[in-house]
Enzyme design. Structure first.
Site, PDB file in Angstrom:
ATOM      1  N   GLN A  15      -8.894   9.487   2.990  1.00 17.16           N
ATOM      2  CA  GLN A  15      -7.955  10.148   2.081  1.00 17.16           C
ATOM      3  C   GLN A  15      -8.673  10.878   0.951  1.00 17.16           C
ATOM      4  OE1 GLN A  15      -5.479   6.854   0.897  1.00 17.16           O
ATOM      5  NE2 GLN A  15      -4.636   6.582   2.949  1.00 17.16           N
ATOM      6  N   HIS A  79      -6.762   5.210  -0.865  1.00 20.21           N
ATOM      7  CA  HIS A  79      -6.161   4.877  -2.157  1.00 20.21           C
ATOM      8  C   HIS A  79      -7.002   5.365  -3.336  1.00 20.21           C
ATOM      9  CE1 HIS A  79      -3.730   1.365  -0.136  1.00 20.21           C
ATOM     10  NE2 HIS A  79      -3.592   2.542   0.466  1.00 20.21           N
ATOM     11  N   GLU A 172       7.509   3.052  -4.958  1.00 23.66           N
ATOM     12  CA  GLU A 172       8.126   2.851  -6.266  1.00 23.66           C
ATOM     13  C   GLU A 172       8.114   4.123  -7.098  1.00 23.66           C
ATOM     14  OE1 GLU A 172       6.351  -1.710  -6.876  1.00 23.66           O
ATOM     15  OE2 GLU A 172       5.905  -0.125  -8.345  1.00 23.66           O
ATOM     16  N   TYR A 182       2.329  -3.079 -13.931  1.00 18.56           N
ATOM     17  CA  TYR A 182       3.358  -2.811 -12.923  1.00 18.56           C
ATOM     18  C   TYR A 182       3.249  -3.718 -11.700  1.00 18.56           C
ATOM     19  CZ  TYR A 182       4.788   0.794 -16.033  1.00 18.56           C
ATOM     20  OH  TYR A 182       5.255   1.434 -17.153  1.00 18.56           O
ATOM     21  N   TYR A 193       1.590  -5.040   6.923  1.00 15.84           N
ATOM     22  CA  TYR A 193       1.577  -4.143   8.071  1.00 15.84           C
ATOM     23  C   TYR A 193       1.554  -4.906   9.389  1.00 15.84           C
ATOM     24  CZ  TYR A 193       0.772  -0.231   4.912  1.00 15.84           C
ATOM     25  OH  TYR A 193       0.916   0.713   3.926  1.00 15.84           O
TER      26      TYR A 193
END
Length: 302
Positions: A15, A79, A172, A182, A193
């Site tokens: 990513q 991520h 979210e 959070y 998963y």
């Protein structure tokens, strides 16, 4: 046309790569772009905030400057975050994900799983929430984020909105407050998963800020935008998110106080993974897709 001048230490795996590009609030005068990217650190990569000046002919970047190479270096390819936004007081914000390591969610010794707040030149504001805490990096504004994929400042309501990927289920939307936690991975609406097992201890716990909206199943958000244009007056103040896995433009009504209302899903028939959303001076929406298309949403001709 292609723009030259990018550094050669951008890691393009998984990513990683160029993550976000935003024009400075004073772009007309300073021609400055703020960029997040995955920077090579030996055999690892770290989400990095940089800025550079775009030439007058829009052909090249000059004066490249890394403002913050975050302490998030990892060999993992997932991520990284990351989106960039600016408030009305001269601060820049950007997010970093947990880098594929859930323990980073509540490990406050590094920049992973956090939203950062900096002066436009990369210096740390004196009133950041953790500047007096030697155990938490001074740049951090909020904590406990799995993978921020949208970040936008709402100047009308003075709200910093964020959207992040949950695990399987549990994406979210959050209202970001300074110093707030959070909850990832202790608090989550998602499932593992590999099976129908809840992630975390609960969907809500004291001491952690609850999301204002949760998506179950996940839409896989790619961006977040608060609409302020004139072209669609009925949408003013509403939120738009690009959806990747569920391939649509997610529209969320928001009232004047910032309370989340109804959601609907636009452009589903296109089957496009919508990555980014923005608007122009007329209020036309522009969307980028993973297939390499730029789409425009405008009112029907009169």
């Amino acid at each position: 046309s292609e723009i030259n001048g990018l550094p050669d230490d951008i890691v393009t795996r998984g990513q990683g790569g160029l993550l976000d590009v935003q024009t400075s609030p004073e772009f007309a005068a300073d021609r400055t772009l703020y960029i997040t990217y995955s920077k090579s650190i030996g055999d690892e990569a770290a989400t990095t905030l940089a800025r550079a000046v775009l030439s007058e002919d829009n052909q090249r970047l000059t004066d490249w400057e890394d403002l913050l190479v975050t302490d998030s270096a990892s060999s993992a390819g997932q991520h990284f975050g990351s989106r960039v936004t600016f408030d009305d007081e001269g601060y820049v914000y950007f997010g970093v994900g947990d880098r594929g390591d859930r323990n980073n969610g509540q490990d406050f010794s590094n920049h992973a799983s956090s939203i950062m707040r900096l002066h436009m030149d990369g210096q740390v504001p004196d009133d950041n929430p953790f500047v007096d805490n030697p155990d938490i990096p001074d740049e951090i504004w909020s904590l406990g984020h799995r993978n921020p994929q949208g970040l936008t400042y709402d100047s009308e309501r003075d709200i910093l909105w964020e959207i992040e990927h949950g695990p399987r289920g549990g994406d979210e939307i959050n209202v970001i407050e300074p110093g707030a936690n959070y909850g990832w991975p202790i608090v989550s609406h998602g499932r593992e998963y590999w099976g129908p097992v809840n992630v975390g201890e609960a969907e809500s716990l004291p001491g952690y800020v609850d999301p204002v909206k949760v998506y179950v199943p996940s839409i896989a958000p790619g961006s977040l935008w608060v609409y302020r244009g004139e072209a669609f007056p009925e949408w003013q103040g509403h939120l738009f998110a690009g959806a990747l896995v569920l391939t649509h433009l997610n529209h969320i009504a928001v009232d004047a106080q910032g309370t989340i209302g109804d959601e609907d899903r636009l452009l589903e028939d296109l089957g496009e993974r919508i990555r980014a959303v923005t608007e122009d001076h007329r209020g036309y929406l522009y969307l980028s897709t993973d297939s390499g298309r730029i789409l425009r949403v405008s009112p029907p001709a009169p």
